[in-house]
Every structure is written in structure tokens, then in C-alpha cells.
Write a protein that holds these residues in place. Sequence first.
Motif, mmCIF file in Angstrom:
data_model
loop_
_atom_site.group_PDB
_atom_site.id
_atom_site.type_symbol
_atom_site.label_atom_id
_atom_site.label_comp_id
_atom_site.label_asym_id
_atom_site.label_seq_id
_atom_site.Cartn_x
_atom_site.Cartn_y
_atom_site.Cartn_z
ATOM 1 N N LEU A 61 0.792 -1.226 0.000
ATOM 2 C CA LEU A 61 0.000 0.000 0.000
ATOM 3 C C LEU A 61 0.827 1.281 0.000
ATOM 4 C CD1 LEU A 61 -2.946 -0.907 2.396
ATOM 5 C CD2 LEU A 61 -2.904 -0.891 -0.091
ATOM 6 N N LEU A 62 1.933 1.300 0.722
ATOM 7 C CA LEU A 62 2.720 2.526 0.794
ATOM 8 C C LEU A 62 3.500 2.750 -0.489
ATOM 9 C CD1 LEU A 62 4.087 2.547 4.443
ATOM 10 C CD2 LEU A 62 2.138 3.765 3.516
ATOM 11 N N ASP A 63 3.690 4.026 -0.800
ATOM 12 C CA ASP A 63 4.427 4.395 -2.008
ATOM 13 C C ASP A 63 5.915 4.438 -1.655
ATOM 14 O OD1 ASP A 63 4.853 5.148 -4.605
ATOM 15 O OD2 ASP A 63 4.607 7.294 -4.180
ATOM 16 N N LEU A 64 6.561 3.271 -1.752
ATOM 17 C CA LEU A 64 7.970 3.140 -1.422
ATOM 18 C C LEU A 64 8.762 2.875 -2.689
ATOM 19 C CD1 LEU A 64 7.571 0.733 1.639
ATOM 20 C CD2 LEU A 64 7.931 3.183 1.737
ATOM 21 N N THR A 65 10.065 3.040 -2.590
ATOM 22 C CA THR A 65 10.901 2.686 -3.733
ATOM 23 C C THR A 65 10.807 1.177 -3.952
ATOM 24 O OG1 THR A 65 12.860 2.347 -2.377
ATOM 25 C CG2 THR A 65 12.495 4.577 -3.232
ATOM 26 N N ALA A 66 11.157 0.737 -5.117
ATOM 27 C CA ALA A 66 11.027 -0.678 -5.465
ATOM 28 C C ALA A 66 11.889 -1.552 -4.565
ATOM 29 C CB ALA A 66 11.399 -0.887 -6.929
ATOM 30 N N VAL A 67 13.092 -1.102 -4.251
ATOM 31 C CA VAL A 67 13.987 -1.892 -3.410
ATOM 32 C C VAL A 67 13.433 -1.969 -1.998
ATOM 33 C CG1 VAL A 67 16.303 -1.969 -2.382
ATOM 34 C CG2 VAL A 67 16.023 -1.334 -4.787
ATOM 35 N N LEU A 68 12.991 -0.833 -1.451
ATOM 36 C CA LEU A 68 12.442 -0.809 -0.093
ATOM 37 C C LEU A 68 11.150 -1.620 -0.011
ATOM 38 C CD1 LEU A 68 12.941 0.273 2.714
ATOM 39 C CD2 LEU A 68 11.638 2.300 2.117
ATOM 40 N N GLN A 69 10.334 -1.523 -1.057
ATOM 41 C CA GLN A 69 9.096 -2.299 -1.086
ATOM 42 C C GLN A 69 9.390 -3.799 -1.091
ATOM 43 O OE1 GLN A 69 6.679 -1.546 -4.536
ATOM 44 N NE2 GLN A 69 4.791 -2.046 -3.451
ATOM 45 N N THR A 70 10.401 -4.206 -1.838
ATOM 46 C CA THR A 70 10.781 -5.616 -1.885
ATOM 47 C C THR A 70 11.309 -6.083 -0.537
ATOM 48 O OG1 THR A 70 11.333 -5.383 -4.215
ATOM 49 C CG2 THR A 70 12.224 -7.311 -3.069
#
Length: 145
Positions: A61-70
Motif C-alpha cells: 500500500l505505501l508508495d515506497l521505492t522498489a527496493v524498499l518495497q521488496t
Amino acid sequence: MELSEEELRLLEQMERALVEEDPKLASTLRGTSFQRMARRRMILGGAILLVGIGLLIVAVLLDLTAVLQTVVGVLGFVVMLGGAILALTSARSPGHSVPKVRASGKSGLGVVDGGRPHRPSRQRSGSPFMERMEERWRRRRERGL
């Protein structure tokens, strides 16, 4: 297999001595603390499972960078998996029956009747398989004496 009267008497004496010597260990052997501990572990595992699911949802749900989201997603999955393993390993399997316990004496401890659930034998006593097993047993006994 039933215990003889003398074996039951000796067991009761050992139980009384244990209760007198170490009441905390005797309480643990009665099983109540094991059940409480298993229940606590199941609840803790369920809570950890929910935290892991929450981390997965946060990662999506949060708009995070791709690396942080992973990273957050993988961390959430690992936490969720750990919680599920903790909860499931502390629970008894529904297919396994609890051993029967006969109360003996005033101490509240009991005699466990076998470690495996009793299942009726599918083999007849006169079957060739049982005859072979009995013959092997006899030969081993003869060699050992």
C-alpha cells in the motif's frame, strides 16, 4: 500392557518421593504447564503471523521505492512464515491422539499408557508375515542367550 501390582506400588512411591523432593518438577510433569505454554506459543505465533501480514500489506500500500518495497515485503513474508510455524508446531495434530493417563496416588501424576495411539492390527495372528516376524524374534533370542 498393564503394570503389575508391585510395579504400580513402586511407581507410586517414586511419585511421592518426586513430589516431596521437587514439587515444581512434579507440577511440570502433570502437564498443566505444558498445555499453558503450548497455548501461549499458539497465541504468540498467531500475533506474529498477523504482524507479518501487516508488513506485507504495508509494503503493497505505501508508495515506497522498489527496493524498499521488496525488502519490506520479504521481511513481512519471513515474519509471517515464522509466526505460522510457531503456532502450528505448538498445536497438537488432530490426527494424533493424546495418550491415556491413569491417575495413581494422591500426587496427581499418572501412568501413560503407551506412546502411540492404539490401532487395531490389520494382520491376523496366523498370517505368514507375523509367523516370519515371530521366527526372527525367536532366532535373535536364541543367539543372544
